[in-house]
Design an enzyme around this catalytic site. Sequence first.
Site, PDB file in Angstrom:
ATOM      1  CB  SER A  22      -0.878   0.021   1.251  1.00 51.46           C
ATOM      2  OG  SER A  22      -1.768  -1.062   1.260  1.00 51.46           O
ATOM      3  NE  ARG A  26      -2.647   4.660   0.220  1.00 52.83           N
ATOM      4  CZ  ARG A  26      -3.238   3.483  -0.051  1.00 52.83           C
ATOM      5  NH1 ARG A  26      -2.515   2.477  -0.512  1.00 52.83           N
ATOM      6  NH2 ARG A  26      -4.536   3.322   0.142  1.00 52.83           N
ATOM      7  CD  GLN A 168      -8.216  -0.881  -3.219  1.00 53.21           C
ATOM      8  OE1 GLN A 168      -9.227  -1.165  -3.848  1.00 53.21           O
ATOM      9  NE2 GLN A 168      -7.186  -1.693  -3.118  1.00 53.21           N
ATOM     10  CG  ASP A 314      -5.483  -7.130   2.280  1.00 50.45           C
ATOM     11  OD1 ASP A 314      -6.649  -7.262   1.860  1.00 50.45           O
ATOM     12  OD2 ASP A 314      -4.804  -6.109   2.073  1.00 50.45           O
ATOM     13  NE  ARG A 345      -7.502 -12.359  -1.387  1.00 48.69           N
ATOM     14  CZ  ARG A 345      -6.751 -11.272  -1.290  1.00 48.69           C
ATOM     15  NH1 ARG A 345      -6.923 -10.427  -0.279  1.00 48.69           N
ATOM     16  NH2 ARG A 345      -5.808 -11.029  -2.193  1.00 48.69           N
TER      17      ARG A 345
HETATM   18  O1  SPQ Z   1      -4.669  -3.694  -4.516  1.00 43.22           O
HETATM   19  P1  SPQ Z   1      -5.566  -4.858  -4.279  1.00 43.22           P
HETATM   20  O2  SPQ Z   1      -5.540  -5.780  -5.454  1.00 43.22           O
HETATM   21  O3  SPQ Z   1      -6.976  -4.454  -3.918  1.00 43.22           O
HETATM   22  O4  SPQ Z   1      -4.938  -5.662  -3.032  1.00 43.22           O
HETATM   23  C1  SPQ Z   1      -5.420  -6.120  -1.743  1.00 43.22           C
HETATM   24  C2  SPQ Z   1      -4.452  -7.312  -1.332  1.00 43.22           C
HETATM   25  O5  SPQ Z   1      -4.853  -8.341  -0.808  1.00 43.22           O
HETATM   26  O6  SPQ Z   1      -3.248  -7.087  -1.513  1.00 43.22           O
HETATM   27  C3  SPQ Z   1      -6.881  -6.575  -1.731  1.00 43.22           C
HETATM   28  F1  SPQ Z   1      -7.183  -7.528  -2.447  1.00 43.22           F
HETATM   29  O7  SPQ Z   1      -5.218  -5.122  -0.734  1.00 43.22           O
HETATM   30  C4  SPQ Z   1      -5.989  -3.909  -0.607  1.00 43.22           C
HETATM   31  C5  SPQ Z   1      -6.767  -3.949   0.701  1.00 43.22           C
HETATM   32  O8  SPQ Z   1      -7.636  -5.052   0.782  1.00 43.22           O
HETATM   33  C6  SPQ Z   1      -5.014  -2.764  -0.596  1.00 43.22           C
HETATM   34  C7  SPQ Z   1      -5.585  -1.496  -0.051  1.00 43.22           C
HETATM   35  C8  SPQ Z   1      -4.862  -0.215  -0.239  1.00 43.22           C
HETATM   36  O9  SPQ Z   1      -3.639  -0.225  -0.491  1.00 43.22           O
HETATM   37  O10 SPQ Z   1      -5.510   0.841  -0.116  1.00 43.22           O
HETATM   38  C9  SPQ Z   1      -6.750  -1.472   0.678  1.00 43.22           C
HETATM   39  C10 SPQ Z   1      -7.583  -2.674   0.907  1.00 43.22           C
HETATM   40  O11 SPQ Z   1      -8.679  -2.682   0.008  1.00 43.22           O
HETATM   41  P2  SPQ Z   1     -10.031  -1.838   0.273  1.00 43.22           P
HETATM   42  O12 SPQ Z   1     -10.956  -2.330  -0.824  1.00 43.22           O
HETATM   43  O13 SPQ Z   1     -10.495  -2.243   1.626  1.00 43.22           O
HETATM   44  O14 SPQ Z   1      -9.744  -0.422   0.164  1.00 43.22           O
END
Ligand code: SPQ
Length: 428
Positions: A22, A26, A168, A314, A345
């Site tokens: 993450s 960023r 996100q 995660d 998942r």
């Molecule tokens: O980037 P991506 O594919 O969504 O990756 C995941 C992961 O398991 O690595 C989720 F599948 O992480 C997200 C996390 O679940 C990464 C993230 C972020 O960097 O902001 C936030 C989380 O998702 P969300 O949907 O809760 O904002």
Amino acid sequence: MKKQLTPIHRLNGTIKVPGDKSISHRSVMFGSIAEGKTTINGFLTGEDCLSTISCFKKLGVNIVQDGEHVTVEGSGISGLKQSSDDLYVGNSGTTIRLMLGILANTSFSSVLTGDESIAKRPMNRVTKPLREMGAEIEGNEEGNKVPLHIKGGNVKGIHYHSPIASAQVKSAILLAGLQGEGTTSVTEPLKSRDHTERMLEAFGVELKSDNLTVSIDGGQQLKGTHIEVPGDISSAAFFLVAGAIVPESTITLQKVGLNPTRTGILDVLHDMGAEISYENVNEEASEPYGDLVVKTSSLKGTVIEGDVIPRLIDEIPIIALAATQAEGETIIKDAQELRVKETDRIETVVNELQKMGAQIEATEDGMIIHGKSPLKGASVQSYGDHRIGMMLSIAACLAEGETTLDQSEAVAVSYPSFFDQLQRLSNP
Ligand code: SPQ
């Protein structure tokens, strides 16, 4: 690619897990829209973060990556240029959703697309509020699915009550709001990870955070800076659980990020009885970090629900594996967001662990696991999901007999050195 995995009798040694995914995303994104130079140390060279670099290069940003060291020469958000190619995000939900926020006010149009998994993931959670702010977005299923065409509009501030706790969603809206007229705020039902807020501050942006609401004033300029990326606790999680459930193990994990919005796994493993201690903790850094030492432990079942869920979302696949090795029942609730990750998942964890002999059942918003069950080698699948691939590889350490893991290459999305480090710990 199919990988043969044999049982491992003990895991011992010290490793440095790769940089936080993450934070790595960023650092490149914010460096790309800042004025001046940003230097990054500890960058994750996993496929997802390389997709972010590739997209910003296509938008005209000069980015030089040398392993875990990255230099980004930003010219402000207005320095981004139209790409002649589609912006391909690969497997990365973070890349596409945060980029939509960044592109919401540009003077040009862009097309964003990704792999098979991205094609199934819902985008209306960000396209809906961004349209309300003034961005023009079109795509499959009325803007819910890729490919997405975005044309920047005259973005205006919004007060958005998000129906889900999602970093996100929060980040995409704040990044659009940063370029818009007036103030933008996002209120979430539960607090999601706050890396965007912490890092925007490091780039000189002012935000207000009040419990579940974050506000930002439009028109602020980011200034290039230096970012140190700590190790990813979501990657460390695989070895925290491995160290706790594989007999005769002691593993030290160096410089792991300890941001409180991400440490739910430590709280839950502690409740389950895992012996984990902290060393060399630095609480002063904008992203706190420290070393974690885990030893083989006797685990017991627990209930995981409510506001801890976004703090460990995660890590649920690997927590489910820990629960198969804990005495008693573990119940995981309020985790319906798992159904819209790289795979569903809930389904993939339950199906694949059942093949290995685990007593685990799916519920609408989580799972119920009855421990402790012996595991047996089986033919299993990651379904292209990095976290499922790594969880099954740790399960294979404990299983009786050989396990064959299909689509094992998926681990490179977030942890390219995973199999090498597992091998190193098994032969100290
Ligand atoms: O980037 P991506 O594919 O969504 O990756 C995941 C992961 O398991 O690595 C989720 F599948 O992480 C997200 C996390 O679940 C990464 C993230 C972020 O960097 O902001 C936030 C989380 O998702 P969300 O949907 O809760 O904002």
